[in-house]
Design a protein around this motif. Structure first.
Motif, PDB file in Angstrom:
ATOM      1  N   MET A  12       0.823  -1.208   0.000  1.00  0.00           N
ATOM      2  CA  MET A  12       0.000   0.000   0.000  1.00  0.00           C
ATOM      3  C   MET A  12       0.862   1.265   0.000  1.00  0.00           C
ATOM      4  SD  MET A  12      -3.286  -0.402  -0.124  1.00  0.00           S
ATOM      5  CE  MET A  12      -3.907   1.095   0.584  1.00  0.00           C
ATOM      6  N   GLU A  13       1.939   1.236   0.760  1.00  0.00           N
ATOM      7  CA  GLU A  13       2.820   2.392   0.834  1.00  0.00           C
ATOM      8  C   GLU A  13       3.447   2.691  -0.531  1.00  0.00           C
ATOM      9  OE1 GLU A  13       6.625   2.839   3.400  1.00  0.00           O
ATOM     10  OE2 GLU A  13       4.893   3.255   4.695  1.00  0.00           O
ATOM     11  N   ALA A  14       3.926   1.658  -1.205  1.00  0.00           N
ATOM     12  CA  ALA A  14       4.539   1.831  -2.525  1.00  0.00           C
ATOM     13  C   ALA A  14       3.513   2.358  -3.530  1.00  0.00           C
ATOM     14  CB  ALA A  14       5.136   0.510  -3.012  1.00  0.00           C
ATOM     15  N   TYR A  15       2.322   1.806  -3.507  1.00  0.00           N
ATOM     16  CA  TYR A  15       1.266   2.231  -4.430  1.00  0.00           C
ATOM     17  C   TYR A  15       0.852   3.676  -4.145  1.00  0.00           C
ATOM     18  CZ  TYR A  15      -3.245   2.266  -6.882  1.00  0.00           C
ATOM     19  OH  TYR A  15      -4.303   2.575  -7.691  1.00  0.00           O
ATOM     20  N   GLY A  16       0.656   4.007  -2.880  1.00  0.00           N
ATOM     21  CA  GLY A  16       0.275   5.369  -2.496  1.00  0.00           C
ATOM     22  C   GLY A  16       1.314   6.394  -2.909  1.00  0.00           C
ATOM     23  N   SER A  17       2.570   6.054  -2.739  1.00  0.00           N
ATOM     24  CA  SER A  17       3.654   6.957  -3.142  1.00  0.00           C
ATOM     25  C   SER A  17       3.650   7.163  -4.649  1.00  0.00           C
ATOM     26  CB  SER A  17       5.010   6.404  -2.708  1.00  0.00           C
ATOM     27  OG  SER A  17       5.106   6.385  -1.317  1.00  0.00           O
ATOM     28  N   CYS A  18       3.419   6.104  -5.381  1.00  0.00           N
ATOM     29  CA  CYS A  18       3.376   6.186  -6.837  1.00  0.00           C
ATOM     30  C   CYS A  18       2.224   7.077  -7.291  1.00  0.00           C
ATOM     31  CB  CYS A  18       3.248   4.784  -7.440  1.00  0.00           C
ATOM     32  SG  CYS A  18       3.238   4.775  -9.243  1.00  0.00           S
ATOM     33  N   THR A  25      -0.888  10.647 -14.360  1.00  0.00           N
ATOM     34  CA  THR A  25      -0.601   9.404 -15.089  1.00  0.00           C
ATOM     35  C   THR A  25      -0.566   8.179 -14.179  1.00  0.00           C
ATOM     36  OG1 THR A  25       1.775   9.791 -14.849  1.00  0.00           O
ATOM     37  CG2 THR A  25       0.737  10.604 -16.863  1.00  0.00           C
ATOM     38  N   TRP A  26      -1.047   8.348 -12.941  1.00  0.00           N
ATOM     39  CA  TRP A  26      -0.919   7.256 -11.970  1.00  0.00           C
ATOM     40  C   TRP A  26      -1.605   5.974 -12.428  1.00  0.00           C
ATOM     41  CZ3 TRP A  26      -5.119   4.939  -9.776  1.00  0.00           C
ATOM     42  CH2 TRP A  26      -6.344   5.605  -9.907  1.00  0.00           C
ATOM     43  N   ASN A  68     -11.872   9.708 -13.284  1.00  0.00           N
ATOM     44  CA  ASN A  68     -11.189  10.914 -12.795  1.00  0.00           C
ATOM     45  C   ASN A  68      -9.705  10.648 -12.590  1.00  0.00           C
ATOM     46  OD1 ASN A  68     -13.573  12.813 -12.186  1.00  0.00           O
ATOM     47  ND2 ASN A  68     -14.175  10.884 -11.241  1.00  0.00           N
ATOM     48  N   GLN A  69      -9.085  10.030 -13.576  1.00  0.00           N
ATOM     49  CA  GLN A  69      -7.691   9.638 -13.448  1.00  0.00           C
ATOM     50  C   GLN A  69      -6.770  10.809 -13.134  1.00  0.00           C
ATOM     51  OE1 GLN A  69      -6.219   7.095 -16.557  1.00  0.00           O
ATOM     52  NE2 GLN A  69      -8.182   6.070 -16.758  1.00  0.00           N
ATOM     53  N   ASP A  70      -7.099  11.985 -13.636  1.00  0.00           N
ATOM     54  CA  ASP A  70      -6.239  13.138 -13.420  1.00  0.00           C
ATOM     55  C   ASP A  70      -6.512  13.856 -12.097  1.00  0.00           C
ATOM     56  OD1 ASP A  70      -8.728  13.898 -14.347  1.00  0.00           O
ATOM     57  OD2 ASP A  70      -7.954  15.678 -15.376  1.00  0.00           O
ATOM     58  N   LYS A  71      -7.607  13.495 -11.416  1.00  0.00           N
ATOM     59  CA  LYS A  71      -7.915  14.103 -10.116  1.00  0.00           C
ATOM     60  C   LYS A  71      -8.567  13.082  -9.181  1.00  0.00           C
ATOM     61  CE  LYS A  71     -11.923  16.515 -11.983  1.00  0.00           C
ATOM     62  NZ  LYS A  71     -12.304  16.215 -13.210  1.00  0.00           N
TER      63      LYS A  71
END
Length: 101
Positions: A12-18, A25-26, A68-71
């Motif tokens: 979760m930490e790695a994904y949240g940081s990304c 573009t996440w 809402n990929q950009d927000k």
């Protein structure tokens, strides 16, 4: 989310940081990390029970993120609904330790 963080903290930490590092573009840049979180959580019985009982709220949250990929912060109401549902799930009969398959 707390349960996911408890059992899949590193993922979760790695994904949240990304996601935080790639606000527009996440969805594409963090896809592999999202799959890692999904793999971790899919095997946990407590998380399985919550996702089963709150599937409608979870689907709406994922739809909002896709639209809402950009927000992604615009999906906070969907997150709140899902978390509210998760709080009501009866976990009394669920073994919190996943059994090896």
């Amino acid at each position: 989310m707390d349960i996911t963080a408890k059992y899949c903290h590193k993922e979760m930490e790695a994904y949240g940081s990304c996601v935080a590092s790639n606000p527009s573009t996440w969805q594409s840049k963090c896809y592999e990390l999202k799959m890692t979180v999904a793999q971790c959580t899919s095997s946990h019985p407590v998380i399985q029970k919550i996702r089963q009982d709150c599937s409608a709220e979870f689907v709406e949250f994922e739809r909002c993120l896709r639209e809402n990929q950009d927000k992604p912060t615009s999906c906070s109401l969907h997150v709140a609904r899902f978390l509210g549902c998760a709080e009501t799930v009866d976990l009394g009969a669920v073994d919190p330790v996943p059994q090896p398959s």
